[in-house]
Design a protein around this motif. Structure first.
Motif, PDB file in Angstrom:
ATOM      1  N   ARG A  50      27.951 -26.628 -32.497  1.00  0.00           N
ATOM      2  CA  ARG A  50      29.370 -27.025 -32.462  1.00  0.00           C
ATOM      3  C   ARG A  50      30.264 -25.964 -33.096  1.00  0.00           C
ATOM      4  NH1 ARG A  50      31.212 -31.339 -36.741  1.00  0.00           N
ATOM      5  NH2 ARG A  50      30.901 -29.401 -37.947  1.00  0.00           N
ATOM      6  N   ASP A  51      29.794 -25.364 -34.176  1.00  0.00           N
ATOM      7  CA  ASP A  51      30.634 -24.444 -34.928  1.00  0.00           C
ATOM      8  C   ASP A  51      30.606 -23.010 -34.400  1.00  0.00           C
ATOM      9  OD1 ASP A  51      31.297 -26.589 -36.540  1.00  0.00           O
ATOM     10  OD2 ASP A  51      29.793 -26.121 -38.074  1.00  0.00           O
ATOM     11  N   LEU A  52      29.803 -22.760 -33.368  1.00  0.00           N
ATOM     12  CA  LEU A  52      29.798 -21.432 -32.762  1.00  0.00           C
ATOM     13  C   LEU A  52      31.052 -21.227 -31.911  1.00  0.00           C
ATOM     14  CD1 LEU A  52      26.059 -21.208 -31.639  1.00  0.00           C
ATOM     15  CD2 LEU A  52      27.150 -19.832 -33.423  1.00  0.00           C
ATOM     16  N   PRO A  53      31.461 -19.973 -31.683  1.00  0.00           N
ATOM     17  CA  PRO A  53      32.618 -19.717 -30.815  1.00  0.00           C
ATOM     18  C   PRO A  53      32.384 -20.275 -29.412  1.00  0.00           C
ATOM     19  CG  PRO A  53      32.007 -17.733 -32.024  1.00  0.00           C
ATOM     20  CD  PRO A  53      30.912 -18.725 -32.265  1.00  0.00           C
ATOM     21  N   ASP A  54      33.446 -20.720 -28.781  1.00  0.00           N
ATOM     22  CA  ASP A  54      33.346 -21.257 -27.421  1.00  0.00           C
ATOM     23  C   ASP A  54      32.940 -20.141 -26.458  1.00  0.00           C
ATOM     24  OD1 ASP A  54      33.553 -22.648 -25.078  1.00  0.00           O
ATOM     25  OD2 ASP A  54      35.674 -23.148 -25.277  1.00  0.00           O
ATOM     26  N   PRO A  55      31.839 -20.320 -25.717  1.00  0.00           N
ATOM     27  CA  PRO A  55      31.405 -19.259 -24.805  1.00  0.00           C
ATOM     28  C   PRO A  55      32.106 -19.302 -23.455  1.00  0.00           C
ATOM     29  CG  PRO A  55      29.832 -21.052 -24.723  1.00  0.00           C
ATOM     30  CD  PRO A  55      30.874 -21.447 -25.741  1.00  0.00           C
ATOM     31  N   GLU A  65      39.923  -9.856 -13.221  1.00  0.00           N
ATOM     32  CA  GLU A  65      39.319 -10.278 -14.480  1.00  0.00           C
ATOM     33  C   GLU A  65      37.905 -10.794 -14.226  1.00  0.00           C
ATOM     34  OE1 GLU A  65      42.745 -11.990 -17.539  1.00  0.00           O
ATOM     35  OE2 GLU A  65      41.489 -13.366 -16.379  1.00  0.00           O
ATOM     36  N   ARG A  66      37.025 -10.549 -15.173  1.00  0.00           N
ATOM     37  CA  ARG A  66      35.707 -11.185 -15.160  1.00  0.00           C
ATOM     38  C   ARG A  66      35.640 -12.114 -16.365  1.00  0.00           C
ATOM     39  NH1 ARG A  66      31.260  -6.978 -15.358  1.00  0.00           N
ATOM     40  NH2 ARG A  66      31.663  -7.010 -17.592  1.00  0.00           N
ATOM     41  N   VAL A  67      35.356 -13.399 -16.100  1.00  0.00           N
ATOM     42  CA  VAL A  67      35.346 -14.390 -17.178  1.00  0.00           C
ATOM     43  C   VAL A  67      34.027 -15.163 -17.160  1.00  0.00           C
ATOM     44  CG1 VAL A  67      37.852 -14.641 -17.174  1.00  0.00           C
ATOM     45  CG2 VAL A  67      36.468 -16.150 -15.760  1.00  0.00           C
ATOM     46  N   THR A  68      33.602 -15.576 -18.330  1.00  0.00           N
ATOM     47  CA  THR A  68      32.371 -16.355 -18.436  1.00  0.00           C
ATOM     48  C   THR A  68      32.607 -17.792 -17.977  1.00  0.00           C
ATOM     49  OG1 THR A  68      32.877 -16.935 -20.741  1.00  0.00           O
ATOM     50  CG2 THR A  68      31.510 -14.981 -20.354  1.00  0.00           C
ATOM     51  N   CYS A  69      31.562 -18.370 -17.371  1.00  0.00           N
ATOM     52  CA  CYS A  69      31.650 -19.748 -16.891  1.00  0.00           C
ATOM     53  C   CYS A  69      30.261 -20.375 -16.943  1.00  0.00           C
ATOM     54  CB  CYS A  69      32.222 -19.801 -15.481  1.00  0.00           C
ATOM     55  SG  CYS A  69      31.193 -19.020 -14.225  1.00  0.00           S
ATOM     56  N   PRO A  70      30.178 -21.708 -16.944  1.00  0.00           N
ATOM     57  CA  PRO A  70      28.867 -22.373 -16.986  1.00  0.00           C
ATOM     58  C   PRO A  70      28.044 -22.108 -15.731  1.00  0.00           C
ATOM     59  CG  PRO A  70      30.649 -23.894 -17.551  1.00  0.00           C
ATOM     60  CD  PRO A  70      31.296 -22.670 -16.992  1.00  0.00           C
ATOM     61  N   ILE A  71      26.731 -22.244 -15.866  1.00  0.00           N
ATOM     62  CA  ILE A  71      25.829 -22.118 -14.720  1.00  0.00           C
ATOM     63  C   ILE A  71      26.014 -23.284 -13.763  1.00  0.00           C
ATOM     64  CG2 ILE A  71      23.383 -22.183 -14.043  1.00  0.00           C
ATOM     65  CD1 ILE A  71      22.776 -20.660 -16.647  1.00  0.00           C
ATOM     66  N   GLY A  72      26.130 -24.499 -14.298  1.00  0.00           N
ATOM     67  CA  GLY A  72      26.320 -25.682 -13.451  1.00  0.00           C
ATOM     68  C   GLY A  72      25.460 -26.838 -13.893  1.00  0.00           C
ATOM     69  N   VAL A  73      24.335 -27.055 -13.198  1.00  0.00           N
ATOM     70  CA  VAL A  73      23.418 -28.152 -13.515  1.00  0.00           C
ATOM     71  C   VAL A  73      22.066 -27.576 -13.910  1.00  0.00           C
ATOM     72  CG1 VAL A  73      22.233 -30.211 -12.658  1.00  0.00           C
ATOM     73  CG2 VAL A  73      24.588 -29.742 -11.940  1.00  0.00           C
ATOM     74  N   SER A 110      28.332 -25.415 -23.772  1.00  0.00           N
ATOM     75  CA  SER A 110      28.466 -24.362 -22.759  1.00  0.00           C
ATOM     76  C   SER A 110      29.062 -24.868 -21.450  1.00  0.00           C
ATOM     77  CB  SER A 110      27.098 -23.726 -22.476  1.00  0.00           C
ATOM     78  OG  SER A 110      26.197 -24.686 -21.936  1.00  0.00           O
ATOM     79  N   GLY A 111      29.384 -26.166 -21.377  1.00  0.00           N
ATOM     80  CA  GLY A 111      30.016 -26.706 -20.181  1.00  0.00           C
ATOM     81  C   GLY A 111      29.073 -26.976 -19.036  1.00  0.00           C
ATOM     82  N   PRO A 121      14.987 -15.839 -27.163  1.00  0.00           N
ATOM     83  CA  PRO A 121      15.550 -17.172 -27.416  1.00  0.00           C
ATOM     84  C   PRO A 121      16.885 -17.331 -26.686  1.00  0.00           C
ATOM     85  CG  PRO A 121      14.758 -16.194 -29.455  1.00  0.00           C
ATOM     86  CD  PRO A 121      14.709 -15.112 -28.415  1.00  0.00           C
ATOM     87  N   VAL A 122      17.011 -18.415 -25.928  1.00  0.00           N
ATOM     88  CA  VAL A 122      18.194 -18.600 -25.083  1.00  0.00           C
ATOM     89  C   VAL A 122      19.107 -19.644 -25.715  1.00  0.00           C
ATOM     90  CG1 VAL A 122      19.037 -19.259 -22.803  1.00  0.00           C
ATOM     91  CG2 VAL A 122      16.889 -17.990 -23.025  1.00  0.00           C
ATOM     92  N   GLY A 123      20.253 -19.182 -26.176  1.00  0.00           N
ATOM     93  CA  GLY A 123      21.265 -20.062 -26.727  1.00  0.00           C
ATOM     94  C   GLY A 123      22.441 -20.171 -25.773  1.00  0.00           C
ATOM     95  N   LEU A 124      23.637 -20.303 -26.338  1.00  0.00           N
ATOM     96  CA  LEU A 124      24.825 -20.506 -25.512  1.00  0.00           C
ATOM     97  C   LEU A 124      25.048 -19.370 -24.526  1.00  0.00           C
ATOM     98  CD1 LEU A 124      27.375 -21.853 -28.158  1.00  0.00           C
ATOM     99  CD2 LEU A 124      26.245 -23.145 -26.343  1.00  0.00           C
ATOM    100  N   GLU A 125      24.937 -18.141 -24.994  1.00  0.00           N
ATOM    101  CA  GLU A 125      25.207 -16.994 -24.129  1.00  0.00           C
ATOM    102  C   GLU A 125      24.297 -16.983 -22.911  1.00  0.00           C
ATOM    103  OE1 GLU A 125      25.199 -12.090 -24.340  1.00  0.00           O
ATOM    104  OE2 GLU A 125      25.038 -13.273 -26.174  1.00  0.00           O
ATOM    105  N   GLY A 126      23.045 -17.413 -23.107  1.00  0.00           N
ATOM    106  CA  GLY A 126      22.097 -17.430 -22.002  1.00  0.00           C
ATOM    107  C   GLY A 126      22.365 -18.511 -20.984  1.00  0.00           C
ATOM    108  N   LEU A 127      23.255 -19.451 -21.307  1.00  0.00           N
ATOM    109  CA  LEU A 127      23.602 -20.531 -20.375  1.00  0.00           C
ATOM    110  C   LEU A 127      24.918 -20.260 -19.671  1.00  0.00           C
ATOM    111  CD1 LEU A 127      22.527 -23.631 -22.494  1.00  0.00           C
ATOM    112  CD2 LEU A 127      21.272 -22.484 -20.656  1.00  0.00           C
ATOM    113  N   MET A 128      25.396 -19.039 -19.773  1.00  0.00           N
ATOM    114  CA  MET A 128      26.647 -18.660 -19.122  1.00  0.00           C
ATOM    115  C   MET A 128      26.380 -17.643 -18.008  1.00  0.00           C
ATOM    116  SD  MET A 128      28.463 -20.535 -21.017  1.00  0.00           S
ATOM    117  CE  MET A 128      29.988 -20.175 -20.167  1.00  0.00           C
ATOM    118  N   ILE A 129      27.195 -17.718 -16.976  1.00  0.00           N
ATOM    119  CA  ILE A 129      27.271 -16.651 -15.981  1.00  0.00           C
ATOM    120  C   ILE A 129      28.736 -16.200 -15.967  1.00  0.00           C
ATOM    121  CG2 ILE A 129      25.273 -17.234 -14.579  1.00  0.00           C
ATOM    122  CD1 ILE A 129      27.087 -18.909 -12.794  1.00  0.00           C
TER     123      ILE A 129
END
Length: 447
Positions: free
Chosen positions: A95-100, A117-125, A147-148, A407-415
């Motif tokens: 919760r306290d990590l920066p919003d990815p 622009e290139r922006v980060t977004c969730p993978i989906g499901v 991560s949305g 180890p896959v955290g928030l960043e690894g769940l973003m595209i």
């Protein structure tokens, strides 16, 4: 979070719809959901641990009957070594990590009034299939919401009571938030994994958490991309200049602090010139912790001479390809750094490997040449963990060569996606020929 016995297709469709809502929620809305989940799991501790105790009783009986591995039983225990408190802390850490979500990683002016622009977004499901490890539910729920991403979870029958109790607590928490309950679903219907793995139009990523057999089955059964590792075959190379004061502690920690973990040490490579100096105290420390040593001919001879009362088992070639997940360690003699690197790259699983040495040049060469997601110098392989890396928690450890590794955290769940803002621009006017406009391709500051 919903406990669903819906068909896999209906569950996946509901998750996809929920993912579209979740991806547009504000940071505060997603953080509020994690606060609510933490409070609900704190309040439900006794109920959840009681459910986990019932799972453990059945699992231990199954292990006694030879139907379940002891390593899986160890992973099931939610009340062990502060695991429940770690689960709770992981939620707040995430919760306290920066919003990815929505981070701008590139800005380019293609032409006046035409900016990319290139922006980060969730993978989906996400589809998470796991064995034992009931804390996975809370870990995944926290990371997915932050991560949305929407997530569908399918657990093994050995942890049924535990994950139902956890899911009910999470579901009650989400009902009071903006996060749709269908964003996190626990599928309770049995024998639906093949159907879930066929839903590549609705599920975007599969994350298996469990045995190597489970992971291999999933990787060979689905068209959906898979993130994970089949084995945690971790090695340490004990080089002749390693510090004799710290080497035994590092190796004992890597092997014995949690033998059933995927980041536990399975193979110890020893330089031949260290067999009589460094190996005996290491072997003595390991034996004191109950570790069975499976040695090649040279290391066995060295230990038999230095420690004649030490019990040693002859190693086989298969031992150097084995993830023991128990107090068993394979030991092999190598003559050089290059031989150690070759052994790891040939026998290992590309998870986490370490070198113990005082030689900086050799350490850097090892970390550059070993083809693993984690490469360490003078540190235990047990540091391969999302919480220890500062990720809050993790969905798993990936040995993949694309997208995410380690180890896959928030960043690894973003595209990411590309956003282009124009003012009536058309592509036909650009090119190299006469009368054509040229692109500016001017880098812009990230804002």
């Amino acid at each position: 979070m919903s406990l669903t016995n819906a068909s896999p297709l209906d569950a996946a469709k509901a998750a996809k719809s929920a993912s579209h809502v979740l991806a547009t929620l504000s940071t505060s809305a997603r953080n509020d959901a994690l606060t609510a989940i933490h409070a609900a799991l704190t309040a439900s501790r006794d109920e959840i641990l009681a459910a986990n105790a019932r799972d453990l009783e059945l699992a231990r009986q199954a292990a006694a009957d030879g139907k379940l591995s002891s390593s899986l039983v160890a992973r099931l225990d939610l009340g062990k070594k502060g695991k429940y408190d770690d689960m709770l802390k992981g939620i707040l850490d995430v919760r306290d990590l920066p919003d990815p979500v929505g981070k701008v990683t590139l800005r380019t002016k293609l032409d006046e009034g035409l900016e990319l622009e290139r922006v980060t977004c969730p993978i989906g499901v996400l589809l998470i299939i796991f064995e034992a490890r009931p804390e996975v539910i809370a870990n995944i729920a926290a990371l997915a919401i932050k991560s949305g991403n929407a997530a569908i979870l399918k657990g093994g029958k050995e942890s049924t009571e535990s994950f139902i109790a956890i899911s009910r607590a999470i579901s009650s928490a989400l009902e009071k938030t903006s996060v749709p309950n269908d964003a996190i679903q626990l599928v309770t219907t049995r024998d639906v994994i093949p159907e879930l793995l066929a839903l590549d139009r609705h599920i975007d990523l599969v994350i298996p958490r469990g045995s190597s057999d489970l992971v291999r089955y999933i990787k060979t059964t689905t068209r959906i991309p898979v993130l994970g590792h089949a084995d945690g075959l971790c090695a340490i190379y004990l080089e002749q200049s390693a510090d004799p004061a710290t080497a035994p502690d590092i190796i004992v920690d890597a092997k014995t602090s949690y033998p059933a973990a995927c980041n536990a040490l399975e193979t110890l490579l020893v330089q031949d010139t260290a067999l009589t100096t460094l190996l005996p105290p290491v072997a003595s420390a390991l034996a004191a912790k109950g570790v069975e040593l499976r040695c090649d001919e040279k290391s066995k001879a060295a230990l038999a001479s230095a420690l004649p009362d030490l019990k040693i088992v002859d190693a086989t070639e298969e031992d150097y390809y084995t993830e023991f997940l128990s107090l068993t360690l394979a030991i092999k003699t190598v003559s050089s750094l290059d031989e150690a690197i070759t052994h790891i790259n040939t026998h290992g699983s590309h998870h986490t490997d370490a070198i113990l040495t005082s030689d900086k040049a050799q350490a850097e060469q090892f970390m550059s040449a070993v083809d693993s997601s984690g490469v360490y110098w003078n540190a235990s392989t047990r540091f391969a963990d999302g919480t220890r890396y500062g990720f809050g928690t993790e969905v798993g450890i990936s040995t993949n060569k694309i997208h995410s590794r380690g180890p896959v955290g928030l960043e690894g769940l973003m595209i990411y996606k590309y956003k282009l803002r124009g003012q009536g621009h058309v592509s036909a006017v650009y090119g190299e020929g006469e009368g054509k406009k040229r692109y500016l391709h001017q880098p812009l500051p990230l804002e």
